[in-house]
Design an enzyme around this catalytic site. Structure first.
Site, short mmCIF file in Angstrom:
data_model
loop_
_atom_site.label_atom_id
_atom_site.label_comp_id
_atom_site.label_asym_id
_atom_site.label_seq_id
_atom_site.Cartn_x
_atom_site.Cartn_y
_atom_site.Cartn_z
N ILE A 15 48.07 37.19 41.95
CA ILE A 15 46.77 37.14 42.56
C ILE A 15 46.01 36.14 41.76
O ILE A 15 45.07 35.51 42.01
CB ILE A 15 45.92 38.59 42.24
CG1 ILE A 15 44.54 38.69 43.24
CG2 ILE A 15 45.79 39.12 40.83
CD1 ILE A 15 44.15 40.01 43.37
N VAL A 37 48.21 43.49 36.16
CA VAL A 37 47.16 42.45 36.67
C VAL A 37 46.12 42.03 35.51
O VAL A 37 45.92 41.13 35.40
CB VAL A 37 46.54 43.11 37.97
CG1 VAL A 37 45.57 42.00 38.32
CG2 VAL A 37 47.33 43.62 38.89
N ASP A 38 45.58 42.98 34.88
CA ASP A 38 44.70 42.80 33.64
C ASP A 38 45.22 41.85 32.85
O ASP A 38 44.55 40.64 32.47
CB ASP A 38 44.52 43.97 33.17
CG ASP A 38 43.19 44.12 32.52
OD1 ASP A 38 42.11 43.21 32.30
OD2 ASP A 38 42.72 45.19 31.60
#
Ligand code: AR6
Length: 175
Positions: A15, A37-38
């Site tokens: 992403i 993801v963070d």
């Protein structure tokens, strides 16, 4: 890329590399970064994101961002313009409210992206990593929430999955 409706797409990818106006971060209430993801978003975007998060904590959310809420920051060095940070529910800690809280994440992210003037947004599968939300259940909630929101917002939505098997679970659960 799979097209699920005129304005909803799903794909496999990272992403942090999406060329959209807003990428969503599956954060935690501290907004101070983490894994998954963070971690990837903070690494790719650089320190400007953490700086903006600190300012949001100081001025708007001294006790942390509540589950189901979302806030926008710069995307730093990423191609996107904004990161919309949201806090998904920890599965098993919210009983019957988990679904509602996860739906709220999708709704608030789209609202924040629209308020920032974005017409495109990319979502990771919020809560389905460390937070343990069953992927098929989360897929149904994600798609249902986004479809409802797109009736009110001019937005192009892409669901980005980390692995082909996650995309497959999503497409099977929602078809
Ligand atoms: N691009 C797209 N999807 C990804 C990427 C990526 N680069 N990296 C991981 N995923 P998680 P959560 C997928 O654990 O469950 C953090 O430490 C991953 O395969 O990132 O909401 C935060 O700081 C999974 O399907 O988020 C919080 O403390 C999905 O993204 C906590 O984890 C979400 O996994 C949040 O947990």
């Amino acid at each position: 890329m799979t097209q699920l409706s005129p304005r909803i797409f799903a794909k496999v990818g990272d992403i942090t590399r999406e060329k959209v106006c807003a990428v969503v971060n599956a954060a935690n209430g501290s907004l101070m970064g983490g894994g998954g993801v963070d971690g990837a978003i903070h690494r790719a975007g650089g320190p400007a994101i953490l700086e903006a998060c600190r300012e949001i904590r100081r001025t708007r959310y001294p006790d942390g961002l509540p589950t189901g809420e979302a806030v926008a920051t710069t995307a730093g060095k990423m191609a996107a313009e904004y990161v919309i940070h949201t806090v998904g529910p920890v599965y098993g800690s919210c009983g019957e409210r988990c679904a509602e809280l996860l739906a709220s994440c999708y709704r608030r992210c789209i609202e924040e992206a629209a308020a920032a003037g974005c017409g495109t947004i990319a979502f990771p599968a919020i809560s389905t990593g460390v937070y343990g939300y069953p992927k098929a259940e989360a897929a149904l909630i994600a798609l249902r929430s986004v479809k409802a929101l797109l009736l009110r917002h001019e937005m192009m939505v892409t669901f980005v999955f980390h692995s082909p098997s996650d995309l497959e679970i999503f497409t099977e659960a929602t078809s």
